[in-house]
Each structure stands twice: as C-alpha cells, then as structure tokens.
Design a protein around this motif. Structure first.
Motif, mmCIF file in Angstrom:
data_model
loop_
_atom_site.group_PDB
_atom_site.id
_atom_site.type_symbol
_atom_site.label_atom_id
_atom_site.label_comp_id
_atom_site.label_asym_id
_atom_site.label_seq_id
_atom_site.Cartn_x
_atom_site.Cartn_y
_atom_site.Cartn_z
ATOM 1 N N ALA A 234 36.351 91.950 -18.523
ATOM 2 C CA ALA A 234 35.811 93.288 -18.750
ATOM 3 C C ALA A 234 34.931 93.768 -17.604
ATOM 4 C CB ALA A 234 35.024 93.311 -20.060
ATOM 5 N N LEU A 235 34.156 92.868 -17.002
ATOM 6 C CA LEU A 235 33.294 93.291 -15.898
ATOM 7 C C LEU A 235 34.121 93.627 -14.667
ATOM 8 C CD1 LEU A 235 30.588 93.808 -14.551
ATOM 9 C CD2 LEU A 235 30.396 91.346 -14.100
ATOM 10 N N ASN A 236 35.057 92.775 -14.341
ATOM 11 C CA ASN A 236 35.902 93.025 -13.174
ATOM 12 C C ASN A 236 36.612 94.364 -13.294
ATOM 13 O OD1 ASN A 236 38.526 92.487 -11.390
ATOM 14 N ND2 ASN A 236 36.977 90.989 -10.807
ATOM 15 N N ALA A 237 37.110 94.663 -14.480
ATOM 16 C CA ALA A 237 37.802 95.941 -14.692
ATOM 17 C C ALA A 237 36.851 97.119 -14.545
ATOM 18 C CB ALA A 237 38.446 95.948 -16.077
ATOM 19 N N ALA A 238 35.639 96.978 -15.073
ATOM 20 C CA ALA A 238 34.664 98.060 -14.987
ATOM 21 C C ALA A 238 34.259 98.332 -13.545
ATOM 22 C CB ALA A 238 33.435 97.721 -15.827
ATOM 23 N N LEU A 239 34.097 97.274 -12.765
ATOM 24 C CA LEU A 239 33.705 97.451 -11.375
ATOM 25 C C LEU A 239 34.819 98.126 -10.574
ATOM 26 C CD1 LEU A 239 31.938 94.017 -10.784
ATOM 27 C CD2 LEU A 239 30.839 96.259 -10.979
ATOM 28 N N GLU A 240 36.064 97.868 -10.945
ATOM 29 C CA GLU A 240 37.183 98.480 -10.229
ATOM 30 C C GLU A 240 37.242 99.987 -10.446
ATOM 31 O OE1 GLU A 240 40.869 96.601 -11.123
ATOM 32 O OE2 GLU A 240 40.386 94.760 -10.021
ATOM 33 N N VAL A 241 36.915 100.438 -11.667
ATOM 34 C CA VAL A 241 37.058 101.874 -11.974
ATOM 35 C C VAL A 241 35.720 102.608 -11.986
ATOM 36 C CG1 VAL A 241 39.144 101.438 -13.305
ATOM 37 C CG2 VAL A 241 36.954 101.550 -14.490
ATOM 38 N N GLY A 242 34.612 101.864 -11.928
ATOM 39 C CA GLY A 242 33.309 102.499 -11.856
ATOM 40 C C GLY A 242 32.644 102.774 -13.185
ATOM 41 N N ALA A 243 33.202 102.249 -14.288
ATOM 42 C CA ALA A 243 32.609 102.457 -15.609
ATOM 43 C C ALA A 243 33.194 101.435 -16.578
ATOM 44 C CB ALA A 243 32.904 103.868 -16.117
ATOM 45 N N ARG B 194 34.867 95.133 -23.921
ATOM 46 C CA ARG B 194 34.258 96.079 -22.978
ATOM 47 C C ARG B 194 32.935 95.496 -22.509
ATOM 48 N NH1 ARG B 194 33.669 102.371 -22.603
ATOM 49 N NH2 ARG B 194 35.773 102.305 -23.438
ATOM 50 N N ILE B 195 32.667 95.559 -21.219
ATOM 51 C CA ILE B 195 31.411 95.029 -20.680
ATOM 52 C C ILE B 195 30.235 95.882 -21.168
ATOM 53 C CG2 ILE B 195 31.289 96.375 -18.535
ATOM 54 C CD1 ILE B 195 30.634 92.585 -18.909
ATOM 55 N N GLY B 196 29.079 95.267 -21.347
ATOM 56 C CA GLY B 196 27.899 96.016 -21.739
ATOM 57 C C GLY B 196 27.456 96.989 -20.658
ATOM 58 N N SER B 197 26.927 98.119 -21.069
ATOM 59 C CA SER B 197 26.496 99.127 -20.099
ATOM 60 C C SER B 197 25.310 98.631 -19.281
ATOM 61 C CB SER B 197 26.149 100.428 -20.811
ATOM 62 O OG SER B 197 25.118 100.223 -21.768
ATOM 63 N N ILE B 198 24.441 97.813 -19.891
ATOM 64 C CA ILE B 198 23.304 97.264 -19.133
ATOM 65 C C ILE B 198 23.817 96.367 -18.020
ATOM 66 C CG2 ILE B 198 21.282 95.761 -19.235
ATOM 67 C CD1 ILE B 198 20.834 96.717 -22.109
ATOM 68 N N CYS B 199 24.747 95.488 -18.355
ATOM 69 C CA CYS B 199 25.314 94.587 -17.348
ATOM 70 C C CYS B 199 26.007 95.379 -16.251
ATOM 71 C CB CYS B 199 26.300 93.620 -17.995
ATOM 72 S SG CYS B 199 27.116 92.536 -16.817
ATOM 73 N N HIS B 200 26.789 96.372 -16.628
ATOM 74 C CA HIS B 200 27.518 97.139 -15.619
ATOM 75 C C HIS B 200 26.562 97.819 -14.647
ATOM 76 C CE1 HIS B 200 29.667 100.784 -14.086
ATOM 77 N NE2 HIS B 200 30.509 99.831 -13.744
ATOM 78 N N GLY B 201 25.496 98.404 -15.173
ATOM 79 C CA GLY B 201 24.533 99.070 -14.304
ATOM 80 C C GLY B 201 23.851 98.119 -13.342
ATOM 81 N N LEU B 202 23.455 96.960 -13.850
ATOM 82 C CA LEU B 202 22.811 95.960 -12.989
ATOM 83 C C LEU B 202 23.799 95.383 -11.979
ATOM 84 C CD1 LEU B 202 20.662 94.203 -15.708
ATOM 85 C CD2 LEU B 202 19.753 95.339 -13.672
ATOM 86 N N ALA B 203 25.047 95.195 -12.401
ATOM 87 C CA ALA B 203 26.057 94.653 -11.489
ATOM 88 C C ALA B 203 26.359 95.627 -10.361
ATOM 89 C CB ALA B 203 27.327 94.321 -12.267
#
Length: 306
Positions: A201-210, A228-237
């Motif tokens: 989920a994180l890898n996918a989110a980083l690829e598309v930006g959300a 789905r990756i957590g929004s907190i994790c995505h923002g920090l990542a």
C-alpha cells in the motif's frame, strides 16, 4: 505536529508497561556485512503494537463502553492485552485470515472477540458499527496520532540503546511502525520501507502521490495486509522516507527460516520482511553503509507448541 514532543510524552506514559526489547549485531544471512537488529517481536503479545495500544489508552478518557479495535491479529492482541492490564473492557474484530494463533492469543486476554469473514477491511467495518452502537472508543491500528507516537517509542528506545546504523529497514503494513520511526528520526537516519510485492500500500501511494486501495494477499497478509496506507504514514514518508522496496513471498520465507536457523529467532513472515530486503538484494547498501533491521512480529502460525 510536534512529533518529537508527542513521542517523548508517549515514552513517559508507556514506561513500565512495555518491554525494553533487546538489540544485537549479527553476521551471516548470506551477507558480507554486519546488521544491527532490534528484536521487537519480544514485546508483549509478540509485536511492537503494545506500544501504540498502551499510549492510546493511557492518554485517553475511555468511555464506559470501553474500546474497540479492528485488526489482522497483532493490533487486536495488543489492544486486548493493554485493556486487560488497565482494567478496560475491549471488543476486538479480526478477519478469519488472522489465523488460529493470533485469534487464540486475543481470546486468552479475556477480551470479547468477533471473527468476521474476509479480510481486514471487513473487520474494520464491524468495529466501526460496534463503535456507533455502543459508544466504545475506536483504537485505529495505524492511522492515529497516539498510535503512531506510541510506535515511535520503539525507534527512540533503539537510539538510546546505541543504534549506529546509517539506514534502518522496516516492514510496512498500514504504516504505524514506520510512521513512528519517520516521525522520530525526521531524516537524521535513512529509513527504507519494505513491503511484500502482493501487499504494498505504501509503495503504491508513493507512486501516485496519495493513498490508494491495493489488492492484498501473500504469506504476510495477516500482518502487513492493509488495503490502504495510513494518511499519517504517507505524509511522513513523502517528507522523510529514503526508499521503498518490495520483496517476494519466497524472499520473506527465506528470511524467516534464516532467522530461526542462524539465530534461533522464531518470527512470523511479517517479522522477517525487512531482513528479506537485504537477503534478496532488493536493497543493497552502499560500500561502508551501516544497516539495521527491525524484527517486528513473532506470532507464527501454526503455534509451534500447539
């Protein structure tokens, strides 16, 4: 968000409630360099999750309806354990795919337990319905500030124990553990996210930006299978993550087996996923780069003692 203050406050709260897990430097595993390891699978209930559970309960006004949590297994066990220790009623929802070891662990705490068909998302739906019906407080597995701050105490503790690594590899499911590490380190050391190819989920989110929904399967899905990756994790990542890599199920099993053969550490597939990135060369350190691996879960299935 002042994450350093949040995590320091969490450390003060959970002290005496969680295990200060050991660290060691190891050689072997087919690698030509040493690796620092933190054995967080030796935490209460066999995973780092107790940190976030205790921090959430100790920093909240818990309603009469108690607490409710949805989990692939480890989070539910941790919430149930922490709630029991603090005298708080708990209702845990888990999917069938959590497996008998984790389901049995939750039952052993005395918490009320509902096992639902399907995957984690179905357990979350059940927990949310229970929250609406009873007024119980929902404890999210990974996407809540008290949870992330509690998990951040793991990295803060590791640094206090003398962590020397330039780069730390951490397995990712919903992102609570790595979010806590990113929030504490904030780029002072490099962090590499490691996910199964079939639950990333994180890898996918980083690829598309959300954050986006992903399909979930594989040997580590009952611990790393967040849709789905957590929004907190995505923002920090987005701010602080050095790199995101994925590994095959075969690499995860090889790392799990090697931890037992070479160091007599019995871990579940998720607990070996970060090491799998080194053994499979999904992440290759630069010459002289010092690396560390966070070993994060021990609830193997089937239970080796029956």
């Amino acid at each position: 968000m002042d994450w350093l203050s949040e995590i320091e406050a969490a450390r003060a709260r959970v002290r005496g409630h969680v295990v200060k897990t050991p660290v060691l430097e190891v050689t072997g595993f087919g690698l030509d360099y040493p690796v620092e390891m933190k054995l967080e699978q030796m935490q209460h209930t066999g995973s780092f999750k107790a940190r976030g559970a205790f921090n959430t309960l100790l920093s909240s006004d818990v309603p009469e309806g108690g607490v409710v949590a949805a989990s692939g297994g480890n989070h539910g066990a941790a919430v149930a354990y922490a709630a029991h220790a603090l005298g708080i009623p708990a209702h845990i929802f888990v999917p069938e795919m959590a497996g008998p070891t984790k389901i049995g662990l939750i039952r052993s705490t005395g918490a009320e337990l509902s096992v639902v068909a399907g995957e984690y998302a179905n357990a979350l739906a059940g927990a949310e319905a229970h929250e609406q019906d009873t007024g119980a407080m929902q404890i999210h597995a990974y996407d809540a500030v008290p949870t992330v701050a509690g998990q951040g105490t793991c990295m803060a503790e590791w640094e206090e124990q003398g962590l020397q690594a330039d780069t730390v590899l951490i397995a990712v499911g919903g992102g609570g553990l790595i979010a806590g590490a990113l929030a504490w380190l904030q780029g002072v050391r490099k962090i590499v996210a490691v996910e199964p190819e079939t639950s990333c989920a994180l890898n996918a989110a980083l690829e598309v930006g959300a954050p986006v929904d992903v399909e979930v399967s594989g040997v580590a899905a009952n611990a790393l299978g967040a849709r789905r990756i957590g929004s907190i994790c995505h923002g920090l990542a987005e701010k602080h993550l050095h790199r995101s890599v994925t590994v095959t199920d075969e690499a995860i099993i090889a790392a799990r087996d090697a931890l037992w053969r070479e160091r007599r550490q019995l871990v579940e597939p998720a607990g070996a996923t970060a090491l799998a990135a080194l053994m499979s060369r999904a992440y290759v350190p630069a010459p002289g780069e010092r690396v560390a691996v966070l070993v994060c879960g021990a609830n193997v299935a089937p239970d080796p003692l029956g």
